[in-house]
Scaffold this motif. Sequence first.
Motif, mmCIF file in Angstrom:
data_model
loop_
_atom_site.group_PDB
_atom_site.id
_atom_site.type_symbol
_atom_site.label_atom_id
_atom_site.label_comp_id
_atom_site.label_asym_id
_atom_site.label_seq_id
_atom_site.Cartn_x
_atom_site.Cartn_y
_atom_site.Cartn_z
ATOM 1 N N ALA A 150 54.164 -105.849 1.700
ATOM 2 C CA ALA A 150 53.342 -106.485 2.736
ATOM 3 C C ALA A 150 52.057 -105.698 2.982
ATOM 4 O O ALA A 150 50.993 -106.288 3.187
ATOM 5 C CB ALA A 150 54.149 -106.636 4.022
ATOM 6 N N GLU A 151 52.133 -104.385 2.915
ATOM 7 C CA GLU A 151 50.957 -103.550 3.146
ATOM 8 C C GLU A 151 49.903 -103.754 2.052
ATOM 9 O O GLU A 151 48.705 -103.767 2.331
ATOM 10 C CB GLU A 151 51.357 -102.067 3.225
ATOM 11 C CG GLU A 151 52.323 -101.743 4.357
ATOM 12 C CD GLU A 151 53.778 -102.107 4.054
ATOM 13 O OE1 GLU A 151 54.565 -102.209 5.017
ATOM 14 O OE2 GLU A 151 54.140 -102.312 2.872
ATOM 15 N N LYS A 152 50.356 -103.894 0.824
ATOM 16 C CA LYS A 152 49.432 -104.133 -0.287
ATOM 17 C C LYS A 152 48.787 -105.510 -0.147
ATOM 18 O O LYS A 152 47.575 -105.669 -0.343
ATOM 19 C CB LYS A 152 50.176 -104.012 -1.631
ATOM 20 C CG LYS A 152 49.344 -104.362 -2.844
ATOM 21 C CD LYS A 152 48.247 -103.359 -3.110
ATOM 22 C CE LYS A 152 47.545 -103.666 -4.422
ATOM 23 N NZ LYS A 152 46.387 -102.835 -4.654
ATOM 24 N N LEU A 153 49.581 -106.520 0.215
ATOM 25 C CA LEU A 153 49.033 -107.856 0.446
ATOM 26 C C LEU A 153 47.994 -107.814 1.560
ATOM 27 O O LEU A 153 46.908 -108.388 1.428
ATOM 28 C CB LEU A 153 50.143 -108.851 0.780
ATOM 29 C CG LEU A 153 49.695 -110.264 1.126
ATOM 30 C CD1 LEU A 153 48.956 -110.922 -0.040
ATOM 31 C CD2 LEU A 153 50.892 -111.106 1.548
ATOM 32 N N ASP A 154 48.306 -107.127 2.645
ATOM 33 C CA ASP A 154 47.351 -106.987 3.755
ATOM 34 C C ASP A 154 46.038 -106.390 3.264
ATOM 35 O O ASP A 154 44.957 -106.893 3.579
ATOM 36 C CB ASP A 154 47.910 -106.081 4.857
ATOM 37 C CG ASP A 154 49.021 -106.719 5.667
ATOM 38 O OD1 ASP A 154 49.313 -107.916 5.475
ATOM 39 O OD2 ASP A 154 49.613 -105.998 6.497
ATOM 40 N N GLN A 155 46.136 -105.315 2.499
ATOM 41 C CA GLN A 155 44.945 -104.623 1.994
ATOM 42 C C GLN A 155 44.079 -105.575 1.164
ATOM 43 O O GLN A 155 42.860 -105.652 1.362
ATOM 44 C CB GLN A 155 45.366 -103.420 1.162
ATOM 45 C CG GLN A 155 44.223 -102.687 0.508
ATOM 46 C CD GLN A 155 44.726 -101.625 -0.477
ATOM 47 O OE1 GLN A 155 45.902 -101.558 -0.808
ATOM 48 N NE2 GLN A 155 43.800 -100.808 -0.940
ATOM 49 N N VAL A 156 44.703 -106.308 0.257
ATOM 50 C CA VAL A 156 43.958 -107.218 -0.622
ATOM 51 C C VAL A 156 43.343 -108.362 0.183
ATOM 52 O O VAL A 156 42.171 -108.701 0.009
ATOM 53 C CB VAL A 156 44.860 -107.749 -1.763
ATOM 54 C CG1 VAL A 156 44.184 -108.862 -2.539
ATOM 55 C CG2 VAL A 156 45.246 -106.602 -2.695
ATOM 56 N N ALA A 157 44.118 -108.948 1.088
ATOM 57 C CA ALA A 157 43.619 -110.083 1.878
ATOM 58 C C ALA A 157 42.490 -109.648 2.819
ATOM 59 O O ALA A 157 41.481 -110.347 2.948
ATOM 60 C CB ALA A 157 44.756 -110.727 2.655
ATOM 61 N N LEU A 158 42.646 -108.523 3.461
ATOM 62 C CA LEU A 158 41.601 -108.030 4.367
ATOM 63 C C LEU A 158 40.336 -107.683 3.592
ATOM 64 O O LEU A 158 39.227 -107.984 4.042
ATOM 65 C CB LEU A 158 42.102 -106.840 5.179
ATOM 66 C CG LEU A 158 43.243 -107.151 6.162
ATOM 67 C CD1 LEU A 158 43.779 -105.854 6.782
ATOM 68 C CD2 LEU A 158 42.824 -108.132 7.229
#
Length: 181
Positions: A150-158
């Motif tokens: 989830a943290e990696k997804l957050d980073q990419v989306a942000l």
Amino acid sequence: MNNRRFHGSGYSDIPSEIRDQMIPLQEVLRAMSIKKDDIIADFGAGSGYYTFVFAKFASRVYAIDGIQENVKLIMAKRVQNVFAYEADVCSQIPVKDFTYAFFSNSLHDMECWEQLIGELYGMLPNGGRLAVIDFKPETPFGPPHARIAAEKLDQVALNAGFSKKGTVDFRYHYLSLFFKQ
């Protein structure tokens, strides 16, 4: 996009009763807050479990999958506001007019997923939304080859420009929600 192709996961849909125990449908629907005027693109739709649920709430649903048999299954149900496309979204997204992008246990199968998130940001209108359900990295089952934390997804989306709406935590999965301002 890159030249790596996404053909679909090849996984069969599990029975809805088991799916609902792992990822409670009512919690997904509550978190997503689907509006009647939403147009949802269900990427990696499989046989259409979420596609047909969303069709009850949204004005239109595009089921997009890389496996021809899945697309045929969806089209065979002949639901008026559901449109199915066989597509490699790492090469081309076959529709452009959606307001909500959705992935359920499919984004991790797309080698182009980071570029795809950026492309979706550019395609969505202001106020458009992105919802991603995926396996937690420590989940003891599911595809072992790829997991998106989830943290990696957050980073990419942000980094793509999305704002975070929230995350819903399930036992083996998470649902992350983003929007375009």
